[in-house]
Enzyme design. Structure first.
Site, mmCIF file in Angstrom:
data_model
loop_
_atom_site.group_PDB
_atom_site.id
_atom_site.type_symbol
_atom_site.label_atom_id
_atom_site.label_comp_id
_atom_site.label_asym_id
_atom_site.label_seq_id
_atom_site.Cartn_x
_atom_site.Cartn_y
_atom_site.Cartn_z
ATOM 1 C CD1 TRP A 14 -2.138 1.880 2.386
ATOM 2 C CD2 TRP A 14 -3.046 1.560 0.386
ATOM 3 N NE1 TRP A 14 -2.748 2.052 2.293
ATOM 4 C CE2 TRP A 14 -3.888 2.768 0.880
ATOM 5 C CE3 TRP A 14 -2.901 1.621 -1.242
ATOM 6 C CZ2 TRP A 14 -5.282 2.841 -0.142
ATOM 7 C CZ3 TRP A 14 -4.075 2.087 -1.711
ATOM 8 C CH2 TRP A 14 -4.990 3.117 -0.831
ATOM 9 C CG PHE A 113 7.571 -2.188 11.509
ATOM 10 C CD1 PHE A 113 7.719 -3.634 12.220
ATOM 11 C CD2 PHE A 113 6.867 -3.188 10.232
ATOM 12 C CE1 PHE A 113 7.504 -5.346 11.851
ATOM 13 C CE2 PHE A 113 6.964 -4.003 9.349
ATOM 14 C CZ PHE A 113 7.249 -5.382 10.959
ATOM 15 C CE LYS A 136 -7.789 0.957 5.302
ATOM 16 N NZ LYS A 136 -8.208 0.216 3.942
ATOM 17 C CE LYS A 270 -9.500 -3.260 6.514
ATOM 18 N NZ LYS A 270 -9.010 -4.279 5.596
ATOM 19 N NE ARG A 336 -2.293 -7.870 2.623
ATOM 20 C CZ ARG A 336 -0.994 -6.160 2.721
ATOM 21 N NH1 ARG A 336 -0.232 -6.205 2.215
ATOM 22 N NH2 ARG A 336 -1.609 -5.227 3.188
ATOM 23 C CG ASN A 337 -6.562 -9.028 7.138
ATOM 24 O OD1 ASN A 337 -5.297 -9.684 8.669
ATOM 25 N ND2 ASN A 337 -5.982 -8.026 7.487
ATOM 26 C CD GLN A 365 -0.890 -3.961 10.006
ATOM 27 O OE1 GLN A 365 -0.869 -2.521 10.419
ATOM 28 N NE2 GLN A 365 -0.371 -4.939 10.024
HETATM 29 P P1 NAD Z 1 3.424 -4.791 3.097
HETATM 30 O O1 NAD Z 1 1.827 -5.785 4.151
HETATM 31 O O2 NAD Z 1 3.524 -4.886 1.930
HETATM 32 O O3 NAD Z 1 4.214 -4.686 4.699
HETATM 33 C C1 NAD Z 1 5.428 -4.735 4.359
HETATM 34 C C2 NAD Z 1 5.898 -3.546 4.227
HETATM 35 O O4 NAD Z 1 6.922 -3.829 5.894
HETATM 36 C C3 NAD Z 1 7.432 -3.253 3.785
HETATM 37 O O5 NAD Z 1 7.205 -1.648 3.060
HETATM 38 C C4 NAD Z 1 8.909 -3.582 4.715
HETATM 39 O O6 NAD Z 1 9.966 -2.821 4.157
HETATM 40 C C5 NAD Z 1 7.872 -3.278 5.946
HETATM 41 N N1 NAD Z 1 9.007 -3.676 7.049
HETATM 42 C C6 NAD Z 1 9.190 -5.175 7.305
HETATM 43 N N2 NAD Z 1 10.049 -5.013 8.891
HETATM 44 C C7 NAD Z 1 10.036 -4.097 9.298
HETATM 45 C C8 NAD Z 1 10.934 -3.318 10.198
HETATM 46 N N3 NAD Z 1 11.271 -3.640 11.253
HETATM 47 N N4 NAD Z 1 10.070 -2.005 10.796
HETATM 48 C C9 NAD Z 1 9.363 -0.769 9.412
HETATM 49 N N5 NAD Z 1 9.141 -1.423 8.457
HETATM 50 C C10 NAD Z 1 9.452 -3.057 7.794
HETATM 51 O O7 NAD Z 1 2.607 -3.547 3.857
HETATM 52 P P2 NAD Z 1 1.487 -2.446 3.258
HETATM 53 O O8 NAD Z 1 0.809 -3.118 2.833
HETATM 54 O O9 NAD Z 1 1.814 -1.345 2.871
HETATM 55 O O10 NAD Z 1 0.277 -2.044 4.748
HETATM 56 C C11 NAD Z 1 1.042 -0.728 5.303
HETATM 57 C C12 NAD Z 1 -0.610 -0.302 5.507
HETATM 58 O O11 NAD Z 1 -1.182 0.176 4.768
HETATM 59 C C13 NAD Z 1 -1.303 -1.855 7.075
HETATM 60 O O12 NAD Z 1 -1.654 -1.225 8.190
HETATM 61 C C14 NAD Z 1 -2.423 -1.987 6.090
HETATM 62 O O13 NAD Z 1 -3.644 -2.626 6.780
HETATM 63 C C15 NAD Z 1 -2.652 -0.479 5.058
HETATM 64 N N6 NAD Z 1 -3.322 -1.086 4.147
HETATM 65 C C16 NAD Z 1 -2.468 -2.465 3.193
HETATM 66 C C17 NAD Z 1 -4.134 -2.364 2.313
HETATM 67 C C18 NAD Z 1 -3.248 -3.142 0.911
HETATM 68 O O14 NAD Z 1 -4.211 -3.619 0.190
HETATM 69 N N7 NAD Z 1 -1.561 -3.765 1.329
HETATM 70 C C19 NAD Z 1 -4.516 -1.526 1.744
HETATM 71 C C20 NAD Z 1 -4.992 -0.376 2.360
HETATM 72 C C21 NAD Z 1 -4.342 -0.252 3.820
HETATM 73 P P1 13P Z 2 -5.885 -6.871 3.733
HETATM 74 O O1 13P Z 2 -4.976 -6.380 4.379
HETATM 75 O O2 13P Z 2 -6.740 -7.230 4.143
HETATM 76 O O3 13P Z 2 -5.308 -7.139 1.754
HETATM 77 O O4 13P Z 2 -6.251 -5.456 3.794
HETATM 78 C C1 13P Z 2 -6.381 -4.233 2.503
HETATM 79 C C2 13P Z 2 -7.544 -3.348 2.826
HETATM 80 O O5 13P Z 2 -7.102 -2.417 3.934
HETATM 81 C C3 13P Z 2 -8.232 -2.928 1.688
HETATM 82 O O6 13P Z 2 -9.410 -1.758 2.174
#
Ligand code: NAD
Ligand code: 13P
Length: 412
Positions: A14, A113, A136, A270, A336-337, A365
């Site tokens: 994200w 983190f 999130k 959620k 993903r969850n 998460q």
């Molecule tokens: P991700 O699940 O791809 O997580 C991996 C990230 O964590 C990488 O950037 C990695 O470098 C980093 N990481 C690993 N170890 C670490 C450490 N010790 N210290 C700091 N960073 C470290 O991450 P994401 O999908 O970008 O999720 C970030 C937030 O966005 C989360 O709260 C997630 O719920 C939310 N989110 C995700 C999505 C999605 O579809 N991926 C959508 C909306 C919101």
């Molecule tokens: P996941 O982390 O479960 O993939 O959810 C992504 C998300 O927040 C979509 O809005």
């Protein structure tokens, strides 16, 4: 007038997608923002596979720094493979350097983190910077629940809003249309050149003062000082319009609201419901069971918000916004969850094991949030009032089975 410098703290699935959006918009709004977007990357070594278009015979299988690969190929080959990133994104492994002089800080990394990251930047950011948390998750302890927007804001001495929505990153990275909700409602800032930043009390006697020293505490509580070379009034206002311009794209529609608590809580809770949806889908119970989970989950989300954030949270944020019901639906369909929980039930292994096997370093998460919410509810004797949240945690711990869900939901 100075332009806003934008930094994104985080570069996962994200994080990289949001960086792409920001960089497209800083490029398109050169009067408002510096074109270059700094993206802080948690540095790690990556190996480019032989069948990749980036495979370099000379380098062979030698591990390379992820930041160097991103800056060379303009692609985050580990966390967002196959998506071209704008060349004005600069991947930076040095967190303090990445946030230096930025007026806009976007926090986007897995919630476990964020504490460590904030410790490192405390005292090294502009005191009048403003943040948006795309995280999130909630920070739940036995003493209470805090939102990451609040927690980041209080810890760093800045105002921080929240972005959340039905936003599966890969779809948005591929520029498929979606909506999002940004909660941003800062206190009015005196935008004059002599305005006083929140964390200091500079002598604001004269508008022409070019530099002001502010006392700061570093992560160990030691006092240092930062020389300010600019004041809030030197920049365009950091108002809702500024953030709409920064985030809105033809494929990413932004709705601005003021309910930071509702937006943050929806995005966190959620994920617990999405695990339950994965559990019942993994048992092959079909769409009716999944819809029941979503209905009960939404009720528990609203109840939790009203019970613990009643003064600020609005029910409509859960039931009408992209951050609420829409995110619940998309997360229970393809998140993903949801997927990890479904595979865990199908294979008879733990969700954490599936996360390791399937996600190549990405983090879900819902597992930690389920545990944190449960420990908070348990400390207050309220577990039975949130049967779905409680069941998810018990199933993750092996204390209950998926087959127990219908009975446990009897009175919901
Ligand atoms: P991700 O699940 O791809 O997580 C991996 C990230 O964590 C990488 O950037 C990695 O470098 C980093 N990481 C690993 N170890 C670490 C450490 N010790 N210290 C700091 N960073 C470290 O991450 P994401 O999908 O970008 O999720 C970030 C937030 O966005 C989360 O709260 C997630 O719920 C939310 N989110 C995700 C999505 C999605 O579809 N991926 C959508 C909306 C919101
Ligand atoms: P996941 O982390 O479960 O993939 O959810 C992504 C998300 O927040 C979509 O809005």
């Amino acid at each position: 007038q100075k332009k806003h410098k934008v930094t994104i703290v985080g570069s996962g699935n994200w994080g990289s997608t949001i960086a792409k959006i920001l960089a497209e918009n800083t490029r398109a709004n050169a009067g408002l923002f510096e074109e270059e977007v700094q993206m802080w990357v948690y540095e790690e070594d990556v190996t480019i596979p032989k069948d990749s278009k980036y495979y370099d015979e000379a380098a062979g299988d030698k591990p390379q720094k992820l930041t160097e690969v991103i800056n060379k190929y303009h692609e985050n080959i580990k966390y967002l493979p196959g998506i071209a990133l704008p060349s004005n994104i600069v991947a930076n492994p040095d967190i303090r350097d990445a946030v230096r002089d930025s007026t806009i800080l976007i926090f986007n990394l897995p919630h476990q983190f964020i504490g460590n990251v904030c410790k490192q930047i405390n005292g090294h950011i502009l005191p009048f910077a403003r943040g948006i948390s795309c995280i999130k998750g909630v920070n739940v302890t036995d003493d209470g629940v805090s939102l990451f927007s609040e927690w980041i804001g209080d810890g760093l001495g800045i105002y921080c809003g929240a972005l959340s929505g039905a936003n599966l990153a890969r779809e948005i990275a591929a520029e498929k249309w979606s909506e999002t909700t940004i909660a941003y409602d800062p206190p009015a800032m005196d935008n004059s050149r002599a305005a006083t930043p929140r964390t200091g009390s500079p002598n604001n006697a004269a508008a022409e003062i070019p530099e002001i020293e502010l006392p700061h505490k570093d992560a160990r509580g030691r006092t240092s000082s930062t020389k300010l070379t600019a004041m809030p009034g030197d920049y365009p206002p950091l108002d809702q319009d500024c953030f709409r311009t920064l985030f809105h794209r033809p494929y990413f529609h932004v709705q601005l609201v003021s309910d930071v608590a509702g937006v943050s809580l929806s995005g966190a809770l959620k994920n617990v419901v999405a695990l339950a949806a994965g559990f019942v889908d993994g048992r092959g119970w079909g769409d009716n069971a999944k819809a029941a989970i979503m209905r009960i989950g939404l009720m528990e989300m609203v109840k939790f918000g009203k019970e613990f954030f009643g003064e600020t949270v609005q029910t409509a944020t859960f039931t009408e916004s992209s951050a609420g019901v829409a995110d619940l639906i998309t997360s229970c369909s393809g998140g993903r969850n949801f997927r990890c929980a479904k595979i865990a039930v199908e294979k008879g292994i733990s969700v954490q094991e599936v996360e390791k096997q399937e996600l190549n370093g990405q983090k879900i998460q819902g597992t930690t949030t389920a545990e944190e919410v449960n420990s908070f509810l348990k400390a207050r004797g309220l577990e039975s009032e949130y049967p779905l949240f409680t069941a998810v945690n018990d199933i993750l711990l092996g204390k209950r089975q998926v087959d127990d869900i219908p009975n446990l939901m009897q009175d919901s």
